[in-house]
Design an enzyme around this catalytic site. Structure first.
Site, mmCIF file in Angstrom:
data_model
loop_
_atom_site.group_PDB
_atom_site.id
_atom_site.type_symbol
_atom_site.label_atom_id
_atom_site.label_comp_id
_atom_site.label_asym_id
_atom_site.label_seq_id
_atom_site.Cartn_x
_atom_site.Cartn_y
_atom_site.Cartn_z
ATOM 1 N N ASN A 211 0.823 -1.211 0.000
ATOM 2 C CA ASN A 211 0.000 0.000 0.000
ATOM 3 C C ASN A 211 0.860 1.264 0.000
ATOM 4 O O ASN A 211 0.566 2.229 -0.691
ATOM 5 C CB ASN A 211 -0.950 0.011 1.200
ATOM 6 C CG ASN A 211 -2.267 -0.677 0.875
ATOM 7 O OD1 ASN A 211 -2.393 -1.305 -0.172
ATOM 8 N ND2 ASN A 211 -3.235 -0.570 1.756
ATOM 9 N N HIS A 254 -1.490 8.025 -12.282
ATOM 10 C CA HIS A 254 -2.468 9.035 -12.696
ATOM 11 C C HIS A 254 -2.436 10.175 -11.685
ATOM 12 O O HIS A 254 -2.753 9.967 -10.518
ATOM 13 C CB HIS A 254 -3.866 8.433 -12.756
ATOM 14 C CG HIS A 254 -3.953 7.264 -13.681
ATOM 15 N ND1 HIS A 254 -3.964 7.406 -15.048
ATOM 16 C CD2 HIS A 254 -3.976 5.933 -13.440
ATOM 17 C CE1 HIS A 254 -4.002 6.214 -15.610
ATOM 18 N NE2 HIS A 254 -4.003 5.298 -14.650
ATOM 19 N N CYS A 263 -7.927 3.266 3.162
ATOM 20 C CA CYS A 263 -6.702 2.480 3.354
ATOM 21 C C CYS A 263 -5.413 3.270 3.194
ATOM 22 O O CYS A 263 -4.631 3.353 4.136
ATOM 23 C CB CYS A 263 -6.702 1.298 2.389
ATOM 24 S SG CYS A 263 -7.939 0.074 2.824
#
Ligand SMILES: NC(=O)c1ccc[n+]([C@@H]2O[C@H](COP(=O)([O-])OP(=O)(O)OC[C@H]3O[C@@H](n4cnc5c(N)ncnc54)[C@H](O)[C@@H]3O)[C@@H](O)[C@H]2O)c1
Length: 437
Positions: A211, A254, A263
């Site tokens: 993550n 992006h 998260c």
């Protein structure tokens, strides 16, 4: 095999429904009685495309049930999954593990020998071992296996992500844990999904490192977008060609208003704080955290400057959820941006296809609109913050006619120069040259 899923939020509900679809008997447990009641009436409690159909199919087949009786569900299960929340702790940003520990105690009180306890929630290194020790201390002599099974699904494409993941990560410490978890994920194994068996600690690390890396990629391209704006570059061309290098890959390149959701922000904070505490500061992760905060302030300033240039103070906002196809507004960049605008005395009119109810509760002072055109009515600036499909093909000329000003700020780079032709709109996007209408 019977499974219990403790916590029926985004991860618990999607995982429970998908595991029932694999053919297991799944009991989903939540301590929030209203969630259980709605699910038992066949109502889906989260906005997730396609979930209602799979849920109803499995509930009707008798493989999927919902209850608030944790003890009964645990007693009956071969594997007990923990999928409760691990929000940011106030103050230090570390993960709040109190829901995990509370669930662990209740599981310990009800468990029987031979079960596997698997944590799906995102938890920092050492949590699985701590839960194992806590349960052992509470139920000495009861033999069980611990498994760390972090979840990688994304809201908005959660079913597809659960059914077709890039990999499944399972931390175990004994043969029973490995065998039982292998059986749980056998349907995916048959589809040639890589199943990575590792230690409890490695599984925990893999989730946070993944993550944090993705979040870092987003912050990186946002910075490159800033650079592009200074030198007349086009970040799309840059990102596209960068992504063709397989060592880099095209995903998460992006640029936009900063990452949000339930998260990335909390996991980046938790990893940075945890790593500092154990003496291995993660400088890149800390920079990512800071960059993402300043990003939202910069985007607010961009909108305010545009409103000032238009000589007005009405802004239309398109999109409030943290990404399309979800009603989730947790840490959505739209929230601080809208708050900054309101604080600066701006009148905010906003539209979101799914998140209005959730946003209304936390953003007093906003005028909520039923359509994009209604949000644009009388606005000096329209800012597109979430790239919902319904914002991708707006009739820009008609949008311009209801606006008081002429500026469209597209923080997701949804439009191209050709789309603007004839609309009369001044167009600002991210990391690309501005266009005059
Ligand atoms: N949302 C995502 O996209 C996502 C993706 C991957 C991992 N995760 C991780 O998964 C975990 C869960 O996230 P979420 O978004 O599903 O959270 P959530 O807040 O949507 O759901 C958590 C649920 O657990 C319930 N709960 C809490 N304590 C309980 C208890 N003792 N017994 C029964 N139910 C209890 C709550 O009532 C709530 O419904 C977090 O650690 C998160 O970081 C989330």
């Amino acid at each position: 095999m019977k499974l219990a899923m403790i916590g029926t939020g985004y991860v618990g509900l999607v995982s429970g429904v998908c595991l029932a679809e694999f053919g297991f008997d799944v009991t989903c447990v939540d301590k929030d009685q209203s969630i259980v009641e709605r699910l038992n009436r066949g109502q889906v409690t989260i906005f997730e495309p396609g979930l209602d159909v799979v849920l109803q199919r499995n509930a009707s087949a008798g493989r999927l049930t919902f209850t608030s009786d944790l003890a009964a569900a645990v007693m009956d299960a071969d594997v007990v999954f923990i999928a409760v929340g691990t929000p940011s702790r106030r103050g230090d940003g570390e993960a709040d593990l109190s829901y995990i520990m509370e669930a662990a105690d209740k599981i310990a009180d009800a468990m029987r020998p031979g079960q596997v306890i698997a944590i799906k929630s995102t938890v920092v290194v050492g949590t699985n071992a701590a839960v194992r020790d806590r349960i052992r201390a509470r139920r000495p002599g009861v033999d069980f296996s611990m498994a760390s099974n972090p979840e990688f699904l994304r809201e908005g494409s959660a079913i597809e992500d659960f059914m077709r993941p890039d990999r499944v990560v399972i931390g175990v410490e004994d043969e029973r844990g490995r065998e039982v978890m292998r059986r749980v994920y056998r349907p995916l194994f048959l589809r040639e999904t890589p199943i990575v068996f590792t230690s409890l600690a490695n599984a925990e690390l893999i989730k946070y490192a993944s993550n944090a890396f993705l979040a870092m990629k987003v912050s990186f391209i946002n910075q490159i977008a800033d650079l592009c704006e200074k030198v007349d570059g086009d970040v799309h061309d840059v990102a596209r060609a960068m992504g063709m290098d397989r060592r880099i890959g095209p995903k998460f390149l992006h640029p936009g208003p900063g990452f949000g959701g339930s998260c990335f922000p909390k996991d980046v904070r938790a990893l940075a704080a945890f790593a500092r505490r154990v003496g291995a500061p993660q400088v890149l992760v800390e920079a990512t955290e800071k960059l993402n905060e300043t990003r939202k302030v910069e985007m607010s300033r961009r909108i305010l400057d545009a409103a000032r240039a238009e000589g007005g103070n009405v802004v239309g906002i398109l999109g409030v959820s943290f990404k399309p196809n979800t009603d989730d507004i947790r840490e959505s960049p739209a929230l601080p941006i809208i708050r900054n605008l309101l604080e600066a005395g701006v009148t905010v009119r906003a539209h979101d296809p799914a998140a209005t109810d959730a946003a209304r509760a936390v953003l007093p002072g906003v005028t909520w609109c039923a359509t994009p055109h209604e949000a644009a009515a009388g606005a000096h600036v329209v800012a597109l913050i979430t790239e919902w499909n319904e914002f991708r093909a707006l009739n820009l000329a008609s949008l311009a006619t209801v606006m008081a000003g002429r500026t469209l700020i597209d923080l997701r780079n949804v439009y191209e120069a050709a789309d603007l032709a004839g609309s009369g709109l001044n167009y600002q996007s991210v990391g690309r040259p501005s266009l005059k209408g």
